[in-house]
Motif scaffolding. Structure first.
Motif, mmCIF file in Angstrom:
data_model
loop_
_atom_site.group_PDB
_atom_site.id
_atom_site.type_symbol
_atom_site.label_atom_id
_atom_site.label_comp_id
_atom_site.label_asym_id
_atom_site.label_seq_id
_atom_site.Cartn_x
_atom_site.Cartn_y
_atom_site.Cartn_z
ATOM 1 N N PRO A 274 0.814 -1.221 0.000
ATOM 2 C CA PRO A 274 0.000 0.000 0.000
ATOM 3 C C PRO A 274 0.848 1.271 0.000
ATOM 4 O O PRO A 274 0.434 2.290 -0.565
ATOM 5 C CB PRO A 274 -0.813 -0.123 1.294
ATOM 6 C CG PRO A 274 -0.850 -1.574 1.580
ATOM 7 C CD PRO A 274 0.460 -2.117 1.114
ATOM 8 N N GLY A 275 2.026 1.209 0.610
ATOM 9 C CA GLY A 275 2.892 2.385 0.647
ATOM 10 C C GLY A 275 3.367 2.838 -0.720
ATOM 11 O O GLY A 275 3.779 3.994 -0.883
ATOM 12 N N ARG A 276 3.296 1.944 -1.693
ATOM 13 C CA ARG A 276 3.695 2.314 -3.061
ATOM 14 C C ARG A 276 2.570 3.032 -3.799
ATOM 15 O O ARG A 276 2.743 3.408 -4.958
ATOM 16 C CB ARG A 276 4.103 1.056 -3.834
ATOM 17 C CG ARG A 276 5.308 0.329 -3.264
ATOM 18 C CD ARG A 276 6.600 1.116 -3.484
ATOM 19 N NE ARG A 276 6.896 1.239 -4.897
ATOM 20 C CZ ARG A 276 7.565 0.333 -5.603
ATOM 21 N NH1 ARG A 276 8.001 -0.779 -5.005
ATOM 22 N NH2 ARG A 276 7.809 0.522 -6.888
ATOM 23 N N CYS A 277 1.438 3.210 -3.139
ATOM 24 C CA CYS A 277 0.261 3.809 -3.777
ATOM 25 C C CYS A 277 0.087 5.289 -3.441
ATOM 26 O O CYS A 277 -1.013 5.828 -3.591
ATOM 27 C CB CYS A 277 -1.000 3.045 -3.372
ATOM 28 S SG CYS A 277 -1.045 1.323 -3.927
ATOM 29 N N ASP A 278 1.134 5.956 -3.005
ATOM 30 C CA ASP A 278 1.010 7.366 -2.636
ATOM 31 C C ASP A 278 1.050 8.245 -3.877
ATOM 32 O O ASP A 278 2.057 8.856 -4.210
ATOM 33 C CB ASP A 278 2.109 7.772 -1.656
ATOM 34 C CG ASP A 278 1.851 9.148 -1.041
ATOM 35 O OD1 ASP A 278 0.858 9.802 -1.444
ATOM 36 O OD2 ASP A 278 2.633 9.568 -0.177
ATOM 37 N N THR A 279 -0.060 8.293 -4.556
ATOM 38 C CA THR A 279 -0.171 9.103 -5.782
ATOM 39 C C THR A 279 -0.081 10.593 -5.479
ATOM 40 O O THR A 279 0.237 11.389 -6.364
ATOM 41 C CB THR A 279 -1.497 8.812 -6.488
ATOM 42 O OG1 THR A 279 -2.575 9.021 -5.557
ATOM 43 C CG2 THR A 279 -1.548 7.361 -6.967
ATOM 44 N N PHE A 280 -0.363 10.977 -4.238
ATOM 45 C CA PHE A 280 -0.373 12.395 -3.893
ATOM 46 C C PHE A 280 1.036 12.984 -3.828
ATOM 47 O O PHE A 280 1.209 14.191 -3.973
ATOM 48 C CB PHE A 280 -1.088 12.597 -2.559
ATOM 49 C CG PHE A 280 -2.548 12.277 -2.608
ATOM 50 C CD1 PHE A 280 -3.491 13.237 -2.941
ATOM 51 C CD2 PHE A 280 -2.992 10.986 -2.363
ATOM 52 C CE1 PHE A 280 -4.842 12.933 -3.017
ATOM 53 C CE2 PHE A 280 -4.347 10.663 -2.429
ATOM 54 C CZ PHE A 280 -5.269 11.634 -2.764
ATOM 55 N N GLN A 281 2.028 12.130 -3.625
ATOM 56 C CA GLN A 281 3.418 12.586 -3.579
ATOM 57 C C GLN A 281 4.200 12.250 -4.829
ATOM 58 O O GLN A 281 5.365 12.601 -4.958
ATOM 59 C CB GLN A 281 4.134 11.965 -2.356
ATOM 60 C CG GLN A 281 3.552 12.365 -1.022
ATOM 61 C CD GLN A 281 3.640 13.866 -0.761
ATOM 62 O OE1 GLN A 281 4.615 14.508 -1.126
ATOM 63 N NE2 GLN A 281 2.590 14.432 -0.183
ATOM 64 N N SER A 282 3.550 11.574 -5.750
ATOM 65 C CA SER A 282 4.242 11.130 -6.965
ATOM 66 C C SER A 282 4.286 12.255 -7.988
ATOM 67 O O SER A 282 3.279 12.878 -8.313
ATOM 68 C CB SER A 282 3.522 9.918 -7.556
ATOM 69 O OG SER A 282 4.151 9.502 -8.734
ATOM 70 N N ALA A 283 5.493 12.493 -8.519
ATOM 71 C CA ALA A 283 5.642 13.502 -9.558
ATOM 72 C C ALA A 283 5.102 12.999 -10.892
ATOM 73 O O ALA A 283 4.687 13.776 -11.748
ATOM 74 C CB ALA A 283 7.123 13.878 -9.705
ATOM 75 N N ARG A 284 5.130 11.695 -11.075
ATOM 76 C CA ARG A 284 4.624 11.111 -12.311
ATOM 77 C C ARG A 284 3.353 10.317 -12.026
ATOM 78 O O ARG A 284 3.358 9.416 -11.213
ATOM 79 C CB ARG A 284 5.671 10.150 -12.914
ATOM 80 C CG ARG A 284 5.183 9.467 -14.188
ATOM 81 C CD ARG A 284 6.037 8.283 -14.557
ATOM 82 N NE ARG A 284 5.455 7.512 -15.645
ATOM 83 C CZ ARG A 284 5.823 6.288 -15.991
ATOM 84 N NH1 ARG A 284 6.787 5.680 -15.309
ATOM 85 N NH2 ARG A 284 5.211 5.661 -16.972
ATOM 86 N N LEU A 285 2.280 10.719 -12.679
ATOM 87 C CA LEU A 285 1.035 9.981 -12.569
ATOM 88 C C LEU A 285 0.874 9.032 -13.764
ATOM 89 O O LEU A 285 0.367 7.945 -13.616
ATOM 90 C CB LEU A 285 -0.159 10.936 -12.492
ATOM 91 C CG LEU A 285 -0.264 11.793 -11.220
ATOM 92 C CD1 LEU A 285 -1.476 12.698 -11.287
ATOM 93 C CD2 LEU A 285 -0.336 10.893 -9.986
#
Length: 285
Positions: A274-285
């Motif tokens: 689940p920790g790899r799912c932090d879309t809010f901090q990801s520069a690339r969507l």
């Protein structure tokens, strides 16, 4: 997909045969909810409202009502998928020192009244944080196959797991932060907006569930994963807008592109973290 291996959930409420409330009027809040849900699903809210003319609100059964008619394979499938999401998220929450609170899933037909307002089946499956329930008209699976060419039981399981992903976001406080931003007047739509990031995270969380479900049950058959990826690809903002508007308007995105939805589901499925799912901090969507 060998879904009959899964434990059945007791949290499915079958409201398809429930009574109706006659003479009900649609409140402003209900209209607003339909508009928002319609936009989120890439559908014309005016068309949805038009379809509601003459329809009556459907009354939900009390908590603890039955989870489907005996021999109803469609509801059995839903109970199996929901049951496995419960097993997965209980284990993951416990590993993080938290307790998972199970959502209910309401099966309805035509229309339903939720804490988020009155909704027609035309808006598609949705999760309401107000009552922490997933709402699903099983006819959507037929539309998924016929309109979006996304057939298969694992494609249907992905849809359910995505909505459960929104429940996980509610438990983790993600949904509250997005709503707070909206209430502050911040723009949450758009290609890199909060709504897109929220939806892509739910896709990733659905992938996390699929990863752990496969490890536990070994229930996927050849082609099943492709079914889920095809479903994610079929309901991207760019593809839906092109179908309904004839053009793509990134400023109006609410769910992410087809490629993004596939990418984030795949991240969740490949890692199971689940920790790899932090879309809010990801520069690339």
């Amino acid at each position: 997909m060998r879904w009959k291996r899964a434990r059945r959930s007791d949290n499915v409420v079958d409201a398809r045969g429930g009574g109706r409330i006659g003479g009900g009027k649609l409140s402003l809040g209900g209209i607003a909810a339909i508009v928002v849900l319609g936009l989120l699903m890439g559908k014309d809210p005016l068309q949805i409202l038009g379809q509601l003319g003459g329809e009556l609100m459907q009354q939900l059964p009390a908590p603890g009502a039955g989870g489907g008619q005996p021999g109803d394979e469609a509801s059995e499938f839903v109970r199996a998928v929901l049951g496995d999401t419960e097993d997965t998220w209980h284990a993951l929450f416990q590993a993080g020192g938290r307790q998972y609170q199970e959502p209910r899933l309401v099966l309805f037909s035509g229309s339903v009244d939720s804490a988020c307002g009155f909704a027609s089946a035309a808006v598609g499956p949705f999760y309401c944080p107000g009552d922490r329930q997933v709402y699903l008209d099983l006819e959507f699976f037929r539309e998924l196959e016929q309109r979006f060419a996304a057939a298969g039981d694992f494609a249907q399981a992905y849809v359910i797991a995505h909505e459960v992903g929104h429940h996980v976001q509610t438990l983790l406080g993600v949904s509250a932060r997005v709503n707070a931003a909206r209430q502050r007047g911040e723009r949450v739509e758009g290609a890199s907006g909060l709504l897109v990031r929220q939806e892509l995270q739910a896709d990733c969380l659905a992938g996390v569930w699929a990863h752990h479900a496969q490890r536990r049950l070994d229930w996927l058959e050849p082609g099943d994963l492709e079914e889920a990826l095809n479903a994610a690809n079929a309901i991207g903002d760019d593809r839906l807008q092109h179908q309904t508007r004839g053009q793509v308007v990134p400023d109006a995105f609410t769910h992410g592109t087809s490629a993004q939805r596939v990418r984030w589901f795949r991240i969740g499925f490949d890692t199971g973290e689940p920790g790899r799912c932090d879309t809010f901090q990801s520069a690339r969507l």
